[in-house]
Design a protein around this motif. Structure first.
Motif, short mmCIF file in Angstrom:
data_model
loop_
_atom_site.label_atom_id
_atom_site.label_comp_id
_atom_site.label_asym_id
_atom_site.label_seq_id
_atom_site.Cartn_x
_atom_site.Cartn_y
_atom_site.Cartn_z
N THR A 85 0.85 -1.18 0.00
CA THR A 85 0.00 0.00 0.00
C THR A 85 0.89 1.24 0.00
O THR A 85 1.76 1.37 0.86
CB THR A 85 -0.94 -0.01 1.22
OG1 THR A 85 -1.72 -1.21 1.17
CG2 THR A 85 -1.86 1.19 1.21
N VAL A 86 0.69 2.13 -0.98
CA VAL A 86 1.56 3.30 -1.11
C VAL A 86 0.87 4.59 -0.69
O VAL A 86 1.54 5.60 -0.46
CB VAL A 86 2.15 3.43 -2.53
CG1 VAL A 86 3.05 2.25 -2.84
CG2 VAL A 86 1.06 3.58 -3.57
N TRP A 87 -0.46 4.60 -0.62
CA TRP A 87 -1.20 5.72 -0.07
C TRP A 87 -2.58 5.24 0.33
O TRP A 87 -3.04 4.20 -0.13
CB TRP A 87 -1.27 6.93 -1.00
CG TRP A 87 -1.75 6.70 -2.41
CD1 TRP A 87 -0.98 6.63 -3.54
CD2 TRP A 87 -3.11 6.52 -2.86
NE1 TRP A 87 -1.75 6.42 -4.64
CE2 TRP A 87 -3.07 6.36 -4.26
CE3 TRP A 87 -4.34 6.48 -2.24
CZ2 TRP A 87 -4.21 6.15 -5.03
CZ3 TRP A 87 -5.49 6.28 -3.00
CH2 TRP A 87 -5.41 6.12 -4.37
N PHE A 88 -3.21 5.99 1.22
CA PHE A 88 -4.57 5.66 1.63
C PHE A 88 -5.35 6.94 1.82
O PHE A 88 -4.79 8.03 1.88
CB PHE A 88 -4.59 4.77 2.87
CG PHE A 88 -4.23 5.43 4.18
CD1 PHE A 88 -5.22 5.71 5.11
CD2 PHE A 88 -2.92 5.73 4.51
CE1 PHE A 88 -4.91 6.29 6.34
CE2 PHE A 88 -2.59 6.31 5.72
CZ PHE A 88 -3.60 6.60 6.65
N SER A 89 -6.67 6.80 1.87
CA SER A 89 -7.56 7.94 2.04
C SER A 89 -8.59 7.60 3.11
O SER A 89 -9.44 6.73 2.91
CB SER A 89 -8.25 8.26 0.72
OG SER A 89 -9.24 9.26 0.92
N GLU A 90 -8.48 8.28 4.25
CA GLU A 90 -9.40 8.03 5.36
C GLU A 90 -9.60 9.32 6.13
O GLU A 90 -8.64 10.02 6.44
CB GLU A 90 -8.83 6.95 6.30
CG GLU A 90 -9.66 6.64 7.50
CD GLU A 90 -11.09 6.24 7.16
OE1 GLU A 90 -12.02 6.94 7.63
OE2 GLU A 90 -11.28 5.26 6.43
N ILE A 91 -10.87 9.67 6.43
CA ILE A 91 -11.14 10.91 7.18
C ILE A 91 -11.47 10.67 8.65
O ILE A 91 -11.49 11.60 9.43
CB ILE A 91 -12.27 11.72 6.52
CG1 ILE A 91 -13.58 10.95 6.49
CG2 ILE A 91 -11.86 12.18 5.13
CD1 ILE A 91 -14.78 11.79 6.06
N ASN A 92 -11.70 9.42 9.03
CA ASN A 92 -11.98 9.12 10.43
C ASN A 92 -10.65 9.05 11.18
O ASN A 92 -9.83 8.17 10.92
CB ASN A 92 -12.75 7.80 10.53
CG ASN A 92 -13.04 7.42 11.95
OD1 ASN A 92 -12.19 6.84 12.62
ND2 ASN A 92 -14.24 7.73 12.42
N ASP A 93 -10.44 10.00 12.09
CA ASP A 93 -9.13 10.10 12.76
C ASP A 93 -8.71 8.84 13.52
O ASP A 93 -7.57 8.39 13.36
CB ASP A 93 -9.09 11.31 13.68
CG ASP A 93 -9.01 12.62 12.92
OD1 ASP A 93 -8.51 12.62 11.78
OD2 ASP A 93 -9.45 13.64 13.46
N PRO A 94 -9.58 8.24 14.34
CA PRO A 94 -9.14 7.03 15.04
C PRO A 94 -8.75 5.90 14.08
O PRO A 94 -7.73 5.23 14.27
CB PRO A 94 -10.35 6.64 15.89
CG PRO A 94 -11.09 7.92 16.11
CD PRO A 94 -10.90 8.69 14.83
N ALA A 95 -9.53 5.70 13.02
CA ALA A 95 -9.20 4.65 12.05
C ALA A 95 -7.90 4.99 11.33
O ALA A 95 -7.05 4.11 11.13
CB ALA A 95 -10.33 4.49 11.04
N ALA A 96 -7.71 6.25 10.95
CA ALA A 96 -6.49 6.67 10.26
C ALA A 96 -5.26 6.48 11.15
O ALA A 96 -4.19 6.12 10.66
CB ALA A 96 -6.60 8.12 9.80
N ARG A 97 -5.41 6.69 12.45
CA ARG A 97 -4.27 6.48 13.37
C ARG A 97 -3.90 5.00 13.44
O ARG A 97 -2.71 4.66 13.46
CB ARG A 97 -4.60 7.02 14.76
CG ARG A 97 -4.48 8.53 14.85
CD ARG A 97 -4.45 9.02 16.28
NE ARG A 97 -5.62 8.64 17.05
CZ ARG A 97 -6.74 9.34 17.13
NH1 ARG A 97 -6.85 10.48 16.47
NH2 ARG A 97 -7.75 8.92 17.86
N VAL A 98 -4.89 4.12 13.46
CA VAL A 98 -4.60 2.68 13.46
C VAL A 98 -3.90 2.31 12.16
O VAL A 98 -2.89 1.60 12.17
CB VAL A 98 -5.89 1.85 13.65
CG1 VAL A 98 -5.63 0.37 13.43
CG2 VAL A 98 -6.48 2.09 15.03
N PHE A 99 -4.42 2.79 11.03
CA PHE A 99 -3.81 2.51 9.74
C PHE A 99 -2.36 2.99 9.73
O PHE A 99 -1.45 2.24 9.35
CB PHE A 99 -4.61 3.21 8.63
CG PHE A 99 -4.27 2.70 7.25
CD1 PHE A 99 -5.14 1.86 6.58
CD2 PHE A 99 -3.09 3.08 6.63
CE1 PHE A 99 -4.82 1.39 5.31
CE2 PHE A 99 -2.77 2.61 5.37
CZ PHE A 99 -3.64 1.77 4.70
N ALA A 100 -2.15 4.23 10.14
CA ALA A 100 -0.79 4.81 10.14
C ALA A 100 0.16 4.04 11.06
O ALA A 100 1.35 3.95 10.77
CB ALA A 100 -0.85 6.28 10.55
#
Length: 102
Positions: free
Chosen positions: A35-50
């Protein structure tokens, strides 16, 4: 195996509505891609992803991305923004202007 899948370079994956990355993990496992980029606006989910994909940029809200500047990919995956159709959501449905209507 196709020539593309046997290439020395892993498939590049772009992810929309990424959530915490469950689909990304499965697609990476199945294809050997990354995965080279992602698009997520939900902050808690984006933090887990990151946390699980450090250094992979979050492009944020897909409705504001300048797609001309986004690195090219081989595979585009996406979750479904289900907040508006979920039984625990507000019931806004799939109408234009709703998250699930994207």
């Amino acid at each position: 195996m196709s020539d593309r899948l046997s290439s020395a370079r892993p498939l590049r994956i772009g992810s929309l509505f990424s959530g915490y990355g469950g689909l990304d993990l499965a697609v990476e496992f199945a294809t050997g891609g990354e995965t080279v980029w992602f698009s997520e606006i939900n902050d808690p989910a984006a933090r887990v992803f990151a946390h699980h994909w450090p250094g992979v940029p979050n492009l944020g809200d897909i409705s504001t991305i300048d797609w001309a500047t986004v690195p090219p990919i081989d595979v585009l995956i996406g979750g479904f923004p289900c907040q508006d159709v979920s039984t625990v959501g507000k019931g806004a449905g799939l109408m234009p202007g709703t998250r699930s209507g994207l």
